[in-house]
Design an enzyme around this catalytic site. Sequence first.
Site, PDB file in Angstrom:
ATOM      1  N   CYS A   2       0.869  -1.173   0.000  1.00 13.31           N
ATOM      2  CA  CYS A   2       0.000   0.000   0.000  1.00 13.31           C
ATOM      3  C   CYS A   2       0.911   1.230   0.000  1.00 13.31           C
ATOM      4  CB  CYS A   2      -0.865   0.028   1.256  1.00 13.31           C
ATOM      5  SG  CYS A   2      -1.858  -1.441   1.494  1.00 13.31           S
ATOM      6  N   ARG A  27       1.221   1.768  -6.062  1.00 16.93           N
ATOM      7  CA  ARG A  27       1.493   0.790  -4.993  1.00 16.93           C
ATOM      8  C   ARG A  27       0.221   0.099  -4.540  1.00 16.93           C
ATOM      9  NH1 ARG A  27       6.250   1.225  -2.310  1.00 16.93           N
ATOM     10  NH2 ARG A  27       5.317   0.279  -0.483  1.00 16.93           N
ATOM     11  N   TRP A  75      -3.745  -1.640  -1.215  1.00 19.15           N
ATOM     12  CA  TRP A  75      -3.688  -2.872  -2.001  1.00 19.15           C
ATOM     13  C   TRP A  75      -4.150  -3.950  -1.026  1.00 19.15           C
ATOM     14  CZ3 TRP A  75      -3.054  -4.323  -6.918  1.00 19.15           C
ATOM     15  CH2 TRP A  75      -2.855  -5.657  -7.185  1.00 19.15           C
ATOM     16  N   ASN A 101       1.001   0.164   6.010  1.00 16.29           N
ATOM     17  CA  ASN A 101       1.414  -0.651   4.864  1.00 16.29           C
ATOM     18  C   ASN A 101       2.157  -1.856   5.433  1.00 16.29           C
ATOM     19  OD1 ASN A 101       2.264  -1.693   2.392  1.00 16.29           O
ATOM     20  ND2 ASN A 101       4.170  -0.528   2.454  1.00 16.29           N
ATOM     21  N   GLY A 102       1.686  -3.078   5.098  1.00 22.03           N
ATOM     22  CA  GLY A 102       2.346  -4.284   5.599  1.00 22.03           C
ATOM     23  C   GLY A 102       1.295  -5.295   6.037  1.00 22.03           C
ATOM     24  N   GLU A 478       7.432 -20.422 -20.039  1.00 19.89           N
ATOM     25  CA  GLU A 478       7.380 -19.046 -19.518  1.00 19.89           C
ATOM     26  C   GLU A 478       8.578 -18.244 -20.010  1.00 19.89           C
ATOM     27  OE1 GLU A 478       5.382 -17.091 -18.469  1.00 19.89           O
ATOM     28  OE2 GLU A 478       6.464 -15.519 -17.417  1.00 19.89           O
ATOM     29  N   LYS A 482       8.230 -14.708 -22.144  1.00 18.65           N
ATOM     30  CA  LYS A 482       8.839 -13.446 -21.680  1.00 18.65           C
ATOM     31  C   LYS A 482       9.612 -12.786 -22.812  1.00 18.65           C
ATOM     32  CE  LYS A 482       7.103 -12.338 -18.611  1.00 18.65           C
ATOM     33  NZ  LYS A 482       6.048 -13.214 -18.626  1.00 18.65           N
ATOM     34  N   GLU A 485       7.180 -11.537 -25.690  1.00 10.11           N
ATOM     35  CA  GLU A 485       6.211 -10.457 -25.454  1.00 10.11           C
ATOM     36  C   GLU A 485       6.871  -9.115 -25.174  1.00 10.11           C
ATOM     37  OE1 GLU A 485       3.595 -10.683 -22.057  1.00 10.11           O
ATOM     38  OE2 GLU A 485       5.007 -11.923 -20.981  1.00 10.11           O
ATOM     39  N   HIS A 501      11.817 -35.267 -33.527  1.00  6.72           N
ATOM     40  CA  HIS A 501      10.641 -35.718 -34.283  1.00  6.72           C
ATOM     41  C   HIS A 501      10.189 -34.682 -35.294  1.00  6.72           C
ATOM     42  CE1 HIS A 501      10.375 -39.241 -31.755  1.00  6.72           C
ATOM     43  NE2 HIS A 501      10.590 -38.454 -30.710  1.00  6.72           N
ATOM     44  N   LYS A 600      -2.442  -5.427 -19.744  1.00  7.46           N
ATOM     45  CA  LYS A 600      -2.061  -6.084 -18.496  1.00  7.46           C
ATOM     46  C   LYS A 600      -3.097  -7.125 -18.104  1.00  7.46           C
ATOM     47  CE  LYS A 600       0.242  -7.089 -14.863  1.00  7.46           C
ATOM     48  NZ  LYS A 600       1.412  -7.984 -15.078  1.00  7.46           N
TER      49      LYS A 600
END
Length: 605
Positions: A2, A27, A75, A101-102, A478, A482, A485, A501, A600
Site C-alpha cells: 500500500c 502501490r 492494495w 502498509n504491511g 514461460e 517473456k 512479449e 521428431h 495487463k
Amino acid sequence: MCGIIGFVGSGEAAPVLLDGLKRLEYRGYDSAGVAVSGADGINMVKTIGKVEELVKKVHECDRLRGSCGIGHTRWATHGIPSDINAHPHMSEDGKFAVVHNGIIENFTALRSEFEQKGVKFQSETDTEVIVCLLAYYYDGDVKKAIMKTLSRLEGSYAIGILCADEPEKIYAAKVASPLIIGVGAGENFFASDITALVSHTKNVIDLDDGEIVEMTADSLVIYNHAGKPVEKPAKFVAWDIAAAEKNGYEHFMLKEIMEQPGALKATIEPRIKDGWIVFDDIDIDMTKFNRILITACGSAYYAGCVGRNVIETLCRIPVEAEVASELRYRHPLVDEKTLVIVVSQSGETADTIASMKECKKLGATTLAIVNVVGSTIAKLADNVIYTWAGPEIAVATTKGYTTQVAVLDMFAMWAAEKLGRISEEEYKSLLVDLMRLPERAQRALDLSSRVKKLADKYYDRSSLFFIGRNIDYSVCLEGSLKLKEISYIHSEAYAAGELKHGTIALIEPGRLVVALCCLEELFEKTVSNIEQVKARGAQVLGVALENNRRIFSEADDVLLVPVTNKLLVPVIEIIPLQLFAYYVARKNKCDIDKPKNLAKSVTVE
Ligand code: AGP
C-alpha cells in the site's frame, strides 16, 4: 503493498495528502482515504476505488481543515476492498487514526483479545488492531503508547499515526515495510517512497526498523526502539518523479523482477505456522477428488504447468493443466470429484472466468490463486489463496508468476500431507527449501550483470529455442513467452526429447538454443539433446544448478542457479530467463513496460 503519506506544515494538509496519494497509486489502488487533525478532533474521508474517487469526496466535504494529516492508498490483503476496510482506521474513542502498509501477522490473536474486552471492530482488516492497541495503552503520552503498541505487533508495518490530543503533530514507525521521511522548510513529511515527496523536498531520511519519528511543522525527532532520540542526517535525492515511481529502476518490469524475493517472502512466510503450511481461508477436503484440473491463460497457465508437475508428483492423483480459452469450449469431463484450480494475477481474465464458470456449472470445486483481492475470480471461487506480490504494473508478469508457482508448490505440499502421500521427513525437508526460496531468488538475481552480458551477445538472434524436460520444459514455456512479449523476437519452447521428431530441421548454424537442465535426474538426457543441436551448428546457453560442472563442457555459455529441491527449482530457474528477456528487449530499445498489442489484463475473449 500500500502507499502511506503524512504531512505537517503551515498550509492545508488535504491537498498535499491527495497529491501524494496520486503519486503512490501504483502501490495500491483499490481504496483510499485521508485523515486530518483539526480544532474539532480528527476528521476522516475514505472510499473504495481509486484516489480520484477520494478527491471527489474530499471536495464535497468541508470538514477536512487542518495542517496536519495522514493518507493511504490500499492494495487489499486482509478484507475485501470497501469503504469500511479502507484506511485510515480510527479508534473507538476517536483519539487515534492510523494508516498502515504491511501485514500484522498476529492480528487474529490481538483482535480476539480486544473483542473479549468489548471492542467492536468496524473492519475486516489487520490494521484496526493497531488503533485498538494505541487507545488501550494511551495515558497522555503518545510516544509511550506507540512503543507499547509496537512491542505487541508481529509482521511487517509502516504506520502513520494522528492523535486528537496533539493536532499539530504526526508520528510514524516501521518494521520491514519502507518508510521515508521528507524534511522541508516549515513542513515535514513521511511516505512509503520518495515518489510522494520529491515534488516538495529532496532532503530525505530513511527510517530504520524499530524507529519512531515525531514531527511538527518545525521539528522532527527520531527515537530508537528504546525511545532514545537519535541523530540521522538527511540525504539529498536527485530523482525526478518518473524515476521515483520506479524506485530508481528504468522500468517497472525490472523493479518487479527485483521485488521477487520480497514478494515470495510475503507470500510464503505468513502461511508457515509451527513448521506446517496453513491456509486459513480454504475449506477443501482433498479426499473428495479423483483428479485436479488447472486452468489459466498465458504466464498463469505456464505457472499451472509447473503446478501440475509438482502436485502430481507429491499427491499422486491425476493433474491436468489446460489453457482456459480451450477448456471453456471442450465440454470438459468435470464433475463434483474434480478440483479446479484457477490461476490469475489480475483475477479479471475473460477466458479464465468463463472456463471457471463452466467448471462450476459441472459441479467442480474451485480454488483460485490470484493476486488482486476481491477480483472477479476471487469472488467467484469456492476457495482463494492470494499471492501477496503487491501490485504488478508491467504488462509482462514476473513476480506474479513466481508467487503463483510458490503458492502451487505450497498447495501441493499441503494437499499431499492431507492425503497422507508425503512422509513428515520429506515434508520438512521441502519446507526448509520452500522457506529459503526468497534468499535463493536473491542469489539468482545476482546473476543480473552476467545475464546482461549474454543479452548483449545474443540480442540480435532470431527464432530462439528454449528446450528442457519435465519441470524444466514447463519453465521453458514461460521463458520463451517473456522473450517474445517484450522483445518481439520469435522463440519456441520445446520438450527437449521431442526435437528429433521434426522440429530439429529448423536448427542451423548460429541458432541460439537455451537449454534448461536443472532437473538432475534427466540431465544426461538433455545433454544428448544439446549435443544433437550443437552438431547442427546451434549455439547453446545452458542453465543448470550451481553444483553442475559438466554443463561447461556441453554449452557455449552457462548460467548457474542456486541448488534447491527439484520441485521448487522453477521459482529460481525462471529468474535469469526474465532478466535475459528484459536485457534483450532493452538492448533492442523496446517499450518494455507497455509492449505493443498487449494489455495487463485481457478482459475480452
Ligand atoms: C504474461 O506476461 C502476460 N502478461 C499474459 O500472458 C498474462 O499472464 C495472461 O494474460 C494471464 O493474465 P492473468 O494472470 O491476469 O489472468
